[in-house]
Design a protein around this motif. Structure first.
Motif, PDB file in Angstrom:
ATOM      1  N   CYS A  92       0.704  -1.187   0.037  1.00 44.21           N
ATOM      2  CA  CYS A  92       0.010   0.008  -0.034  1.00 44.21           C
ATOM      3  C   CYS A  92       0.934   1.203   0.119  1.00 44.21           C
ATOM      4  CB  CYS A  92      -0.985  -0.082   1.233  1.00 44.21           C
ATOM      5  SG  CYS A  92      -1.826   1.468   1.457  1.00 44.21           S
ATOM      6  N   ALA A  93       0.317   2.220  -0.596  1.00 43.82           N
ATOM      7  CA  ALA A  93       1.021   3.558  -0.867  1.00 43.82           C
ATOM      8  C   ALA A  93       0.180   4.854  -0.435  1.00 43.82           C
ATOM      9  CB  ALA A  93       1.875   3.886  -2.162  1.00 43.82           C
ATOM     10  N   SER A  94       0.745   5.843  -0.183  1.00 49.41           N
ATOM     11  CA  SER A  94      -0.356   7.177   0.165  1.00 49.41           C
ATOM     12  C   SER A  94       0.686   8.070  -0.493  1.00 49.41           C
ATOM     13  CB  SER A  94      -0.788   7.048   1.388  1.00 49.41           C
ATOM     14  OG  SER A  94       0.199   7.483   2.449  1.00 49.41           O
ATOM     15  N   SER A  95       0.018   9.310  -0.909  1.00 43.04           N
ATOM     16  CA  SER A  95       0.604  10.525  -1.090  1.00 43.04           C
ATOM     17  C   SER A  95      -0.233  11.538  -0.865  1.00 43.04           C
ATOM     18  CB  SER A  95       0.844  10.437  -2.786  1.00 43.04           C
ATOM     19  OG  SER A  95      -0.218  10.498  -3.525  1.00 43.04           O
ATOM     20  N   PRO A  96       0.559  12.731  -0.749  1.00 41.97           N
ATOM     21  CA  PRO A  96      -0.155  13.895  -0.136  1.00 41.97           C
ATOM     22  C   PRO A  96      -1.387  14.423  -1.200  1.00 41.97           C
ATOM     23  CG  PRO A  96       2.076  14.142   0.008  1.00 41.97           C
ATOM     24  CD  PRO A  96       1.712  13.020  -0.895  1.00 41.97           C
ATOM     25  N   PRO A  97      -2.019  15.731  -0.888  1.00 43.10           N
ATOM     26  CA  PRO A  97      -2.856  16.234  -1.716  1.00 43.10           C
ATOM     27  C   PRO A  97      -2.352  16.791  -2.865  1.00 43.10           C
ATOM     28  CG  PRO A  97      -3.368  17.119   0.471  1.00 43.10           C
ATOM     29  CD  PRO A  97      -2.188  16.388   0.590  1.00 43.10           C
ATOM     30  N   PRO A  98      -3.099  17.044  -4.003  1.00 41.39           N
ATOM     31  CA  PRO A  98      -2.505  17.531  -5.333  1.00 41.39           C
ATOM     32  C   PRO A  98      -1.866  18.716  -5.149  1.00 41.39           C
ATOM     33  CG  PRO A  98      -4.439  16.684  -5.644  1.00 41.39           C
ATOM     34  CD  PRO A  98      -4.413  16.469  -4.134  1.00 41.39           C
ATOM     35  N   GLY A  99      -0.729  19.033  -5.677  1.00 41.21           N
ATOM     36  CA  GLY A  99       0.015  20.500  -5.675  1.00 41.21           C
ATOM     37  C   GLY A  99       0.995  20.314  -4.563  1.00 41.21           C
ATOM     38  N   MET A 100       1.181  19.270  -3.883  1.00 37.21           N
ATOM     39  CA  MET A 100       2.240  19.026  -3.081  1.00 37.21           C
ATOM     40  C   MET A 100       3.118  18.044  -3.982  1.00 37.21           C
ATOM     41  SD  MET A 100       0.536  18.898   0.547  1.00 37.21           S
ATOM     42  CE  MET A 100       2.125  18.891   1.574  1.00 37.21           C
ATOM     43  N   ASP A 102       4.503  14.511  -5.532  1.00 34.18           N
ATOM     44  CA  ASP A 102       3.836  13.430  -6.195  1.00 34.18           C
ATOM     45  C   ASP A 102       4.374  12.078  -5.788  1.00 34.18           C
ATOM     46  OD1 ASP A 102       3.793  15.116  -9.267  1.00 34.18           O
ATOM     47  OD2 ASP A 102       2.294  14.892  -7.842  1.00 34.18           O
ATOM     48  N   THR A 103       5.491  12.212  -4.822  1.00 34.55           N
ATOM     49  CA  THR A 103       5.990  10.944  -4.348  1.00 34.55           C
ATOM     50  C   THR A 103       4.937   9.928  -3.608  1.00 34.55           C
ATOM     51  OG1 THR A 103       8.048  12.098  -3.895  1.00 34.55           O
ATOM     52  CG2 THR A 103       7.727  10.092  -2.664  1.00 34.55           C
ATOM     53  N   GLN A 104       5.186   8.774  -3.872  1.00 34.72           N
ATOM     54  CA  GLN A 104       4.111   7.823  -3.239  1.00 34.72           C
ATOM     55  C   GLN A 104       5.199   7.107  -2.084  1.00 34.72           C
ATOM     56  OE1 GLN A 104       2.092   5.262  -5.717  1.00 34.72           O
ATOM     57  NE2 GLN A 104       1.655   6.584  -7.052  1.00 34.72           N
ATOM     58  N   TYR A 105       4.407   7.125  -0.891  1.00 34.47           N
ATOM     59  CA  TYR A 105       5.223   6.595   0.297  1.00 34.47           C
ATOM     60  C   TYR A 105       4.676   5.115   0.628  1.00 34.47           C
ATOM     61  CZ  TYR A 105       6.803  11.441   1.052  1.00 34.47           C
ATOM     62  OH  TYR A 105       7.398  12.531   0.554  1.00 34.47           O
ATOM     63  N   PHE A 106       5.472   4.273   0.698  1.00 30.45           N
ATOM     64  CA  PHE A 106       5.062   2.788   0.614  1.00 30.45           C
ATOM     65  C   PHE A 106       5.172   2.208   2.304  1.00 30.45           C
ATOM     66  CE2 PHE A 106       4.268   1.061  -3.606  1.00 30.45           C
ATOM     67  CZ  PHE A 106       4.727   2.303  -4.480  1.00 30.45           C
ATOM     68  N   GLY A 107       4.272   1.479   2.387  1.00 31.42           N
ATOM     69  CA  GLY A 107       4.133   0.602   3.568  1.00 31.42           C
ATOM     70  C   GLY A 107       4.929  -0.419   3.580  1.00 31.42           C
ATOM     71  N   PRO A 108       5.089  -1.232   4.828  1.00 28.66           N
ATOM     72  CA  PRO A 108       6.039  -2.602   4.431  1.00 28.66           C
ATOM     73  C   PRO A 108       5.527  -3.724   3.902  1.00 28.66           C
ATOM     74  CG  PRO A 108       4.973  -2.478   6.563  1.00 28.66           C
ATOM     75  CD  PRO A 108       4.770  -1.282   5.978  1.00 28.66           C
ATOM     76  N   GLY A 109       3.926  -3.826   3.584  1.00 28.44           N
ATOM     77  CA  GLY A 109       3.694  -4.641   2.883  1.00 28.44           C
ATOM     78  C   GLY A 109       2.820  -5.859   3.675  1.00 28.44           C
ATOM     79  N   THR A 110       2.017  -6.668   3.037  1.00 31.50           N
ATOM     80  CA  THR A 110       1.325  -7.747   3.672  1.00 31.50           C
ATOM     81  C   THR A 110       1.915  -8.808   2.817  1.00 31.50           C
ATOM     82  OG1 THR A 110      -0.394  -6.783   4.786  1.00 31.50           O
ATOM     83  CG2 THR A 110      -0.506  -9.145   4.352  1.00 31.50           C
ATOM     84  N   ARG A 111       2.479 -10.093   3.321  1.00 36.40           N
ATOM     85  CA  ARG A 111       2.909 -11.190   2.560  1.00 36.40           C
ATOM     86  C   ARG A 111       1.817 -12.257   2.852  1.00 36.40           C
ATOM     87  NH1 ARG A 111       7.183 -13.320   0.245  1.00 36.40           N
ATOM     88  NH2 ARG A 111       8.556 -11.496   1.148  1.00 36.40           N
ATOM     89  N   LEU A 112       1.166 -12.545   1.530  1.00 37.43           N
ATOM     90  CA  LEU A 112       0.028 -13.418   1.578  1.00 37.43           C
ATOM     91  C   LEU A 112       0.526 -14.522   1.041  1.00 37.43           C
ATOM     92  CD1 LEU A 112      -2.917 -14.170   2.064  1.00 37.43           C
ATOM     93  CD2 LEU A 112      -3.358 -13.100  -0.211  1.00 37.43           C
TER      94      LEU A 112
END
Lengths: 115, 111
Positions: A92-100, A102-112
């Protein structure tokens, strides 16, 4: 500050069972993304949320996959009737509101792992 | 359909060497290009982001360039250290904010 968190970190399930994977984005980030990383497949996009709506669901591999986001924050990825080919790391990743940035910040993941 | 290719797939160098990782993409209609680092069993860490209107970005010993018209980017690592050992991923952002990733370059820096 706190980064993107995901739970559980590892999930082992039997073929045919349903699973739910959770993502907590960075506070204040409006965009949220789900990706899947499989051996031999690399990282592939699944779905993108802006707020609570999902303008792009085109990466979901089948109708067994669904995702929702509530309150513009937490997101859940649900896989119904899991198959062995669903085994992967779900990021999963998240990024700030538009205008800031564009970098996506990733979580550590879930291994399924689907047995 | 956007495709991203990274060369080489793996690279092993002695400590102190300067090195270049390559990334190419098929569709030049991108918003930006990002380089990430992934350590075993961990998520991705963003290293550098180059907007489509930019030519390069620098952060410490890292320098990334972008030639959008030819569909290429390079990541230059100066004076490599064992702590740089990781998988380096290149990704391009296209419409819909989705990232398309390359397969990665697995870098090993030997002491």
């Amino acid at each position: 500050g706190a980064g993107v968190s995901q739970s559980p970190s590892n999930k082992v399930t039997e073929k045919g069972k349903d699973v739910e994977l959770r993502c907590d984005p960075i506070s204040g980030h409006t965009a949220l993304y789900w990706y899947r990383q499989s051996l031999g497949q690399g990282l592939e996009f699944l779905i993108y949320f802006q707020g609570n709506s999902a303008p792009d669901k085109s990466g979901l591999p089948s109708d067994r996959f669904s995702a929702e986001r509530t309150g513009g924050s937490v997101s859940t990825l649900t896989i119904q009737r899991t198959q062995q080919e669903d085994s992967a790391v779900y990021l999963c990743a998240s990024s700030p509101p538009p205008g800031m940035t564009d970098t996506q910040y990733f979580g550590p993941g879930t291994r399924l792992t689907v047995l | 359909k956007q495709e991203v290719t990274q060369i080489p797939a793996a690279l092993s160098v002695p400590e102190g060497e300067n090195l270049v990782l390559n990334c190419s993409f098929t569709d030049s209609a991108i918003y930006n290009l990002q380089w990430f680092r992934q350590d075993p069993g961990k998520g991705l860490t963003s290293l550098l982001l180059i907007q489509s209107s930019q030519r390069e970005q620098t952060s410490g010993r890292l320098n990334a360039s972008l030639d959008k018209s030819s569909g290429r980017s390079t990541l230059y690592i100066a004076a490599s250290q064992p702590g740089d050992s990781a998988t380096y991923l290149c990704a391009v952002e296209t419409s819909g904010s989705r990232l398309t990733f390359g397969e990665g370059t697995q870098l090993t820096v030997n002491p």
